[in-house]
Design an enzyme around this catalytic site. Structure first.
Site, mmCIF file in Angstrom:
data_model
loop_
_atom_site.group_PDB
_atom_site.id
_atom_site.type_symbol
_atom_site.label_atom_id
_atom_site.label_comp_id
_atom_site.label_asym_id
_atom_site.label_seq_id
_atom_site.Cartn_x
_atom_site.Cartn_y
_atom_site.Cartn_z
ATOM 1 C CD GLU A 163 -3.030 -0.536 2.341
ATOM 2 O OE1 GLU A 163 -4.118 0.030 2.457
ATOM 3 O OE2 GLU A 163 -2.487 -1.191 3.265
ATOM 4 C CD GLU B 290 18.083 10.740 26.657
ATOM 5 O OE1 GLU B 290 18.779 10.652 25.626
ATOM 6 O OE2 GLU B 290 17.757 11.817 27.159
ATOM 7 C CE LYS C 265 28.214 7.686 25.447
ATOM 8 N NZ LYS C 265 28.790 7.331 24.168
ATOM 9 N NE ARG D 250 30.511 15.729 19.990
ATOM 10 C CZ ARG D 250 31.757 15.483 20.374
ATOM 11 N NH1 ARG D 250 32.505 14.669 19.665
ATOM 12 N NH2 ARG D 250 32.246 16.035 21.445
HETATM 13 S S1 IVH Z 1 23.491 13.847 25.007
HETATM 14 C C1 IVH Z 1 25.425 17.454 26.328
HETATM 15 N N1 IVH Z 1 22.308 11.516 24.802
HETATM 16 O O1 IVH Z 1 27.485 10.382 23.191
HETATM 17 C C2 IVH Z 1 24.846 16.161 25.991
HETATM 18 N N2 IVH Z 1 24.442 11.776 23.817
HETATM 19 O O2 IVH Z 1 29.996 11.564 24.562
HETATM 20 C C3 IVH Z 1 25.628 15.452 24.982
HETATM 21 N N3 IVH Z 1 25.254 9.787 22.668
HETATM 22 O O3 IVH Z 1 28.647 12.468 20.739
HETATM 23 C C4 IVH Z 1 24.920 14.466 24.221
HETATM 24 N N4 IVH Z 1 23.518 8.506 23.094
HETATM 25 O O4 IVH Z 1 26.675 11.137 20.053
HETATM 26 C C5 IVH Z 1 23.398 12.242 24.505
HETATM 27 N N5 IVH Z 1 21.148 9.501 24.718
HETATM 28 C C6 IVH Z 1 22.215 10.231 24.401
HETATM 29 C C7 IVH Z 1 23.288 9.707 23.660
HETATM 30 C C8 IVH Z 1 24.385 10.520 23.390
HETATM 31 C C9 IVH Z 1 24.702 8.565 22.505
HETATM 32 C C10 IVH Z 1 26.585 10.181 22.164
HETATM 33 C C11 IVH Z 1 26.573 11.461 21.396
HETATM 34 C C12 IVH Z 1 27.815 12.218 21.801
HETATM 35 C C13 IVH Z 1 28.446 11.297 22.775
HETATM 36 C C14 IVH Z 1 28.893 12.109 23.968
#
Ligand code: IVH
Length: 680
Positions: free
Chosen positions: A36, A117, A119, A140
């Site tokens: 669909e 959350e 990671k 980034r």
């Molecule tokens: S918050 C100031 N949330 O971890 C907050 N980062 O070391 C910074 N990452 O490059 C990011 N899961 O790509 C945040 N639930 C999550 C994440 C997350 C993975 C990665 C992000 C960043 C690295 C930071």
């Protein structure tokens, strides 16, 4: 069909498909069958090609990026993308929570609300929406400057091209992680292997490799996905006061947000969340390497602020790395870029953390002695952090018939030059300098690496061939290579040679921090390179600055100052720099790279003394630098202002003696408030 009927149908189809995408990717409750979906999509394509005047940029058909390419141009992030402080043990996490209490002046018994959350193990991207429409995506990068990847990100179907619902800010920067779901990673690797290619070692590399494709059609063929986890600030007003509400709001606006996040009252619920997530790690459809805990209230996040590159209101609590058992087959020595010899164990191949491991670092001779690791030993091995596997220790009872411990080599295993012990450290070093082919290769690798000149396709193997055949000695020689010469190398077709020449050519447009970092000056990492570039403004200025003045720059100690001086005194190094520049390596003037923010303190020199009560030293300095100011360590006649906090030291006395004006903390805070108001 007439014009207006066509337009109505196109709009209806578009809305239907967008609704399906939302249900499928965000709510995870699809209604249509694939057939669909395809039928509606094809009808929309047909109508749009008959009535091209009704094609709009947010149409689901516009994800293919027809011919438009991400150009990987640098993008300066208005609000830097920070990284996260990491912890690996429970007590460290508890200590983080204690610090948050202390900094917020809250009683330890009064629980802080966090959001937990997963990671995600992918790569961070920033998505800019202007007037509700997807406008730009950037990686980034180093946190301050990333690469523009709009056309590629457009192909990711879970990323909305238009924000749903209402009441979103006119300018919104959504941040999150692009990742490859586990199932997609497995099938991608199977497909690569079937074609005789080399599979990706883990899903993060696969995601990064897929996102950085020159041709967006390749990216489209890789089923990348996205999770939103935050927004760039300062955003326009109207965003929720709590991170948990922000996640909810992002979901309403059509962004995929994990179902796994939880609002948690205090440290104990966080630990329970962590353990439960670890337990379910294998079942999750995406790769996670830990949990992230964020202070829920945005006002508290703001009070906590950030240090250097990481916020004080969030922490990554990493899953323990898997340990595996294997046998040491040999102990070898690798020569690094600056000549350091690192002992490396060659081990019987094992799998850990999704990668096949054949080598593990032993760090240095002292470490081998401490752990008493010998050839033939059965050892426990772990992937420390994300990349380099490490030997944790010897398992079982030591065998009486073990060979004797290894000795550090007297001469370099690659070039034969004598080896020296680095004073005050447990490391040993080859004295061959750039005559040593290993050091040469490593410095070329460093020069071509992502954070340096980023020459795509110039990897370890190729550098090895180029050096071994005498085609390249220094980075400057790279710019003399041509397609014919490269195509003559083993395993190198004409097309790959042409691609490499193009990559080398485009590396000529760089930035001063990248260039300084690429030079490979001992102890000058990315952060130092940026500091040097931003405080001195040009390569010429750096080359002319004397050691004492270098050391006066905040963040540059005597060791680095000395290394810089030695580096630029060397005629060989100067010659390489001259050749690089005449080959066309160039960068925009540093003022441009620092953006268009007003710089009211251009040319103003500050010295800070004493303790500031409401901001940290780092914050105050970062603010002054961003506004164009320079920070000095000692007060001279050239100092413009001394900023004095509580218990100021000798510096204030020096300032009074020299007639340098004094500024108190209140005035500094007023400047900062004014700058914030101007930005908002
Ligand atoms: S918050 C100031 N949330 O971890 C907050 N980062 O070391 C910074 N990452 O490059 C990011 N899961 O790509 C945040 N639930 C999550 C994440 C997350 C993975 C990665 C992000 C960043 C690295 C930071």
């Amino acid at each position: 069909m007439d014009q207006s009927a066509a337009r109505d149908r196109i709009e209806a189809l578009r809305a239907l498909i967008q609704e399906q995408d939302y249900r499928y990717y965000v709510l995870d409750e699809p209604v249509w069958s694939d057939a669909e979906y395809d039928r509606h999509f094809r009808e929309l394509e047909r109508l749009e090609s008959a009535f091209p005047e009704w094609v709009s940029p947010d149409s689901p058909t516009q994800r293919v990026g027809g011919g438009v390419r991400s150009d990987f141009q640098p993008v300066r992030h208005d609000d830097p993308l920070l990284s996260l402080e990491k912890v690996v043990e429970e007590p460290e996490f508890v200590a983080f929570d204690r610090r948050v209490h202390e900094r917020l002046g809250r009683a330890q018994a009064d629980p802080i609300h966090y959001v937990g959350e997963p990671k995600y193990d992918g790569l961070a991207v920033s998505l800019l929406y202007v007037d509700g429409l997807f406008a730009r995506a950037a990686t980034r990068g180093d946190g301050w400057t990333g690469e523009e990847v709009t056309a590629n990100v457009r192909t990711i179907r879970s990323i909305p091209l238009r924000i749903r619902g209402r009441a979103w800010p006119r300018r919104l920067e959504v941040r999150g992680e692009v990742y490859l779901p586990k199932a997609a990673f497995r099938s991608l690797n199977e497909a690569i292997e079937k074609e005789g290619g080399r599979p990706f070692v883990n899903s993060r590399n696969a995601a990064a490799g897929s996102l950085r494709q020159v041709d967006p059609r390749v990216t489209r063929a890789r089923p990348l996905a996205f999770f939103a986890y935050g927004v760039g600030r300062p955003a326009e007003p109207g965003l929720p006061e709590c991170h948990s509400d922000l996640l909810k709001r992002l979901r309403e606006w059509g962004f995929p947000v994990t179902q796994e996040y939880r609002r948690l009252a205090g440290v104990e619920p966080c630990l329970v969340y962590f353990r439960a997530l670890l337990e379910r790690r294998q079942e999750l459809p995406f790769e996670a390497d830990g949990a992230v805990f964020k202070v829920d209230r945005v006002s508290e996040q703001e009070l906590l602020g950030s240090v250097a590159r990481a916020p004080r209101w969030a922490i990554a609590y990493k899953f323990p790395s898997e340990a595996v058992t294997t046998v040491v087959e040999a102990i070898e020595f690798q020569v690094g870029r600056t000549g350091t010899l690192t002992p490396v164990a060659r081990v019987r191949p094992v799998f850990a953390g999704g990668a096949r491991i054949v080598h593990a670092t032993l760090h240095n001779m002292d470490e081998i002695a401490r752990k008493d690791i010998r050839v033939g030993d059965t050892v426990s091995l772990r992937r420390a952090g994300d990349v380099i596997p490490e030997i944790v220790g010897v398992l079982g009872e030591p065998d009486a018939a073990r060979p004797p411990p290894v000795d550090g080599p007297r001469s370099c295993p690659v070039c034969g030059a004598p080896v020296e012990r680095i004073p005050g450290a447990s490391a040993i070093r080859c004295t061959g300098g750039l005559h040593c082919p290993a050091q040469r290769k490593e410095s070329l690798r460093h020069f071509a690496s992502r954070p340096a000149l980023d020459i795509q396709g110039l990897g370890e193997k190729l550098i090895g061939q180029l050096v071994d055949q005498g085609l390249v000695e220094t980075p400057a020689d790279l710019y003399q290579l041509d397609v014919t010469r490269l195509a003559a190398l083993e395993r190198m077709g004409r097309q790959s040679a042409a691609n490499l020449v193009a990559a080398i050519e485009s590396s000529k447009q760089t930035t001063l921090p990248r260039f300084l970092y690429a030079l490979g000056i001992r102890d000058v990492g990315q952060v130092t390179a940026r500091t040097l570039a931003e405080s001195l403004g040009s390569l010429e200025a750096l080359m002319e600055t004397r050691e004492e003045e270098l050391c006066a720059i905040e963040g540059i100690g005597p060791v680095i100052g000395h290394e810089i001086q030695i580096f630029f005194r060397d005629p060989g190094n100067r010659h390489v720099i001259d050749r690089l520049r005449s080959a066309g390596v160039q960068w925009p003037a540093i003022r441009q790279t620092t953006g268009t923010a007003p710089r009211p303190f251009e040319g103003t020199r500050f010295v800070l003394t004493g303790k500031l009560a409401s901001v940290t030293r780092e914050e105050a300095e970062a603010f002054l630098r961003e506004a164009g100011g320079q920070i000095g360590q000692s007060v001279t006649r050239k100092t413009s202002y001394v900023i004095a906090g509580e218990n100021p030291g000798q510096k204030l006395a020096d300032a009074r003696r020299l007639g340098v004006p004094e500024v108190g903390e209140a005035e500094l805070l007023a400047w900062m408030a004014e700058a914030r108001a101007r930005k908002a």
